[in-house]
Enzyme design. Structure first.
Site, PDB file in Angstrom:
ATOM      1  N   PHE A 129       0.858  -1.178   0.000  1.00 34.30           N
ATOM      2  CA  PHE A 129       0.000   0.000   0.000  1.00 34.30           C
ATOM      3  C   PHE A 129       0.896   1.230   0.000  1.00 34.30           C
ATOM      4  O   PHE A 129       1.846   1.314   0.787  1.00 34.30           O
ATOM      5  CB  PHE A 129      -0.925  -0.004   1.222  1.00 34.30           C
ATOM      6  CG  PHE A 129      -2.031   1.003   1.119  1.00 34.30           C
ATOM      7  CD1 PHE A 129      -3.124   0.765   0.316  1.00 34.30           C
ATOM      8  CD2 PHE A 129      -1.956   2.199   1.811  1.00 34.30           C
ATOM      9  CE1 PHE A 129      -4.147   1.699   0.200  1.00 34.30           C
ATOM     10  CE2 PHE A 129      -2.962   3.150   1.703  1.00 34.30           C
ATOM     11  CZ  PHE A 129      -4.062   2.892   0.888  1.00 34.30           C
ATOM     12  N   ASP A 204       2.321  -5.613   8.015  1.00 32.48           N
ATOM     13  CA  ASP A 204       1.146  -4.752   7.936  1.00 32.48           C
ATOM     14  C   ASP A 204      -0.080  -5.656   7.831  1.00 32.48           C
ATOM     15  O   ASP A 204      -0.239  -6.407   6.855  1.00 32.48           O
ATOM     16  CB  ASP A 204       1.258  -3.841   6.712  1.00 32.48           C
ATOM     17  CG  ASP A 204       0.101  -2.848   6.610  1.00 32.48           C
ATOM     18  OD1 ASP A 204      -1.007  -3.168   7.079  1.00 32.48           O
ATOM     19  OD2 ASP A 204       0.303  -1.762   6.027  1.00 32.48           O
ATOM     20  N   TYR A 229     -10.439   0.175  10.903  1.00 31.82           N
ATOM     21  CA  TYR A 229     -11.627   0.641  10.190  1.00 31.82           C
ATOM     22  C   TYR A 229     -12.014  -0.220   8.995  1.00 31.82           C
ATOM     23  O   TYR A 229     -13.029   0.047   8.357  1.00 31.82           O
ATOM     24  CB  TYR A 229     -11.476   2.100   9.748  1.00 31.82           C
ATOM     25  CG  TYR A 229     -10.224   2.430   8.963  1.00 31.82           C
ATOM     26  CD1 TYR A 229     -10.111   2.100   7.625  1.00 31.82           C
ATOM     27  CD2 TYR A 229      -9.175   3.098   9.563  1.00 31.82           C
ATOM     28  CE1 TYR A 229      -8.978   2.410   6.910  1.00 31.82           C
ATOM     29  CE2 TYR A 229      -8.030   3.416   8.859  1.00 31.82           C
ATOM     30  CZ  TYR A 229      -7.937   3.072   7.528  1.00 31.82           C
ATOM     31  OH  TYR A 229      -6.795   3.378   6.819  1.00 31.82           O
ATOM     32  N   LYS A 230     -11.252  -1.255   8.700  1.00 30.29           N
ATOM     33  CA  LYS A 230     -11.618  -2.150   7.594  1.00 30.29           C
ATOM     34  C   LYS A 230     -12.444  -3.310   8.137  1.00 30.29           C
ATOM     35  O   LYS A 230     -13.595  -3.141   8.528  1.00 30.29           O
ATOM     36  CB  LYS A 230     -10.363  -2.603   6.851  1.00 30.29           C
ATOM     37  CG  LYS A 230      -9.644  -1.481   6.109  1.00 30.29           C
ATOM     38  CD  LYS A 230      -8.472  -2.012   5.313  1.00 30.29           C
ATOM     39  CE  LYS A 230      -7.846  -0.947   4.434  1.00 30.29           C
ATOM     40  NZ  LYS A 230      -7.137   0.108   5.175  1.00 30.29           N
ATOM     41  N   ARG A 378     -12.322  -4.269  -6.887  1.00 31.13           N
ATOM     42  CA  ARG A 378     -12.137  -5.039  -5.657  1.00 31.13           C
ATOM     43  C   ARG A 378     -13.487  -5.301  -4.985  1.00 31.13           C
ATOM     44  O   ARG A 378     -14.306  -4.399  -4.861  1.00 31.13           O
ATOM     45  CB  ARG A 378     -11.237  -4.303  -4.667  1.00 31.13           C
ATOM     46  CG  ARG A 378      -9.843  -4.005  -5.143  1.00 31.13           C
ATOM     47  CD  ARG A 378      -8.958  -3.562  -3.971  1.00 31.13           C
ATOM     48  NE  ARG A 378      -9.608  -2.546  -3.146  1.00 31.13           N
ATOM     49  CZ  ARG A 378      -9.146  -2.157  -1.954  1.00 31.13           C
ATOM     50  NH1 ARG A 378      -8.065  -2.709  -1.450  1.00 31.13           N
ATOM     51  NH2 ARG A 378      -9.771  -1.213  -1.261  1.00 31.13           N
TER      52      ARG A 378
END
Length: 419
Positions: A129, A204, A229-230, A378
């Site tokens: 990312f 990560d 938050y995912k 996605r």
């Protein structure tokens, strides 16, 4: 051939079906973007109201003690540690993923400089990312000209980094699951390979925490970071977490040595002295409102069996890929998520030359995934609120959009600030 009726039966027999009631999902919406922002837990609004109205409104500053605000970063860290195999006293919730990576990478390089001076290379994935790469590049610049960031391809990582792990590598920073393709890397064997060459590793976990079983301590990892938050459904911008192995905790040199990481923060002395253990990873005053709401999502996971979550995730992604091949054989689509279960996170990514417009057309129908360059659609599969019928309906809508070129309208070419 799989049909919708078969998917309905699977939903009826789903052992995780009841968890869907724990989330707020707008009518007529299929939400497949939990790998970017998780759905709102049904209890989140009431918790936010409680914090604002009672703890802040009535308790005022007393709530640092009476409502347990001061202990919240560590308490939430314990809850996350249970989800990622971190063990007790090893995780704290604080700051953002980017800030936590800066802290972890800086400390890891300090430890390496002491144990193996002369190592100046930071290794990370080319497909990582972007914020991870940017943070590492910025840190290297701050440390001076001796340090450099090298990028490696995912194929090299999957092979155990046989050529990239040269003697000058100090630190390796890897995403456990590739955010774009959904590829999952083997943490234990990769960590072992990195350690065999004398380097330190930071993992990560942004796209794996809450989506699959993780065993940080069992894999021998050094440090890890991740967001809430995912898949953990903590809310937009909710605080991240940092995990550090017990062997390294008291060697962790805090580059952002704020007062919350001090051994005795309320002594108000002029010199910094780090706290023992997990508290030294804190920096400044914590964001209590968002942290309190994030706890609601974590408490849902306290009732969920992660093995069952992982099993359903794999079943959902198996179904998605099978239906894409079954329903869309005549379109220029490529599935870029690995078919092998052991190499797959909790999303399916496909490419199409008009990927952005196709996703825009899907979102207009209430089927929310997201788009990533180049040409990647996605679809995040959050087992606690995504069902098998949702997958069927998504692929059927995708078939209609592609068969009838419903994406080929000017409004589907317009991009907002966030894509």
């Amino acid at each position: 051939m799989i049909d919708r009726a078969a998917c309905e039966i699977r939903d009826q027999n789903d052992p995780l079906r009841a968890f869907r009631e724990d989330f707020v999902l707008p009518p007529g919406t299929i939400y497949l973007d939990g790998n970017s922002l998780g759905a709102q837990p049904a209890a989140a609004a009431a918790r936010a109201h409680e914090v604002v109205t009672n703890e802040w409104g009535t308790g005022l500053i007393r709530s640092w003690n009476t409502a347990g605000w001061f202990e919240l970063p560590v308490e939430l860290g314990e809850k996350i540690s249970g989800l990622v195999g971190g063990g007790a006293g090893a995780t704290v919730v604080t700051d953002s993923t980017s800030i936590n990576l800066f802290k972890a990478a800086s400390a890891a390089l300090d430890i390496q400089a002491e144990d193996a001076p002369g190592r100046t290379v930071i290794l990370t994935q080319r497909e990582n990312f972007p914020t991870d790469i940017y943070i590492l590049q910025g840190l290297a610049r701050q440390l001076g000209g001796d340090y450099e960031v090298r990028l490696v391809d995912d194929a090299e990582v999957a092979a155990g980094l046989p050529t990239a792990l040269t003697d000058d590598v100090a630190l390796v920073v890897l995403s456990h699951v590739n955010y774009r393709t959904g590829r999952l890397f083997d943490m234990a064997s990769t960590t072992e390979a990195i350690h065999a060459r004398g380097a330190t590793v930071i993992w990560d976990l942004c796209h794996s925490a809450g989506a699959l079983e993780v065993d940080l301590a069992g894999s021998g990892a050094d440090m890890a970071i991740g967001c809430t938050y995912k898949f953990l459904n903590g809310g937009p911008g909710s605080p991240a977490f940092i995990w550090v192995s017990g062997a390294l905790q008291n060697r962790f040199a805090q580059p952002l040595s704020g007062w919350w990481g001090h051994a005795n923060p309320f002594d108000m002395v002029a010199d910094y002295a780090p706290a023992d253990g997990i508290r030294r990873f804190l920096t400044g005053t914590q964001a209590i409102l968002s942290m309190s709401v994030a706890e609601v999502g974590l408490d849902i996971f306290a009732r969920a069996d992660m093995a069952a979550v992982r099993s359903k995730s794999l079943e959902l992604s198996d179904l998605f890929m099978t239906l894409v091949e079954q329903q869309l054989p005549h379109h220029p689509i490529e599935i870029v998520t690995p078919r092998e279960r052991e190499h797959r996170g909790s999303q399916v990514s496909i490419t199409h030359p008009e990927g952005f417009a196709v996703m825009s057309a899907l979102i207009e129908r209430g089927i929310i995934g997201d788009y990533r360059e180049p040409s990647v659609l996605r679809f995040g599969l959050t087992p606690l609120y995504v069902g098998f019928t949702d997958v069927w309906d998504t692929v059927e809508a995708l078939r209609d959009i592609l068969d009838n070129r419903r994406w080929d309208l000017p409004r589907h070419q317009v991009r907002g600030s966030v894509t």
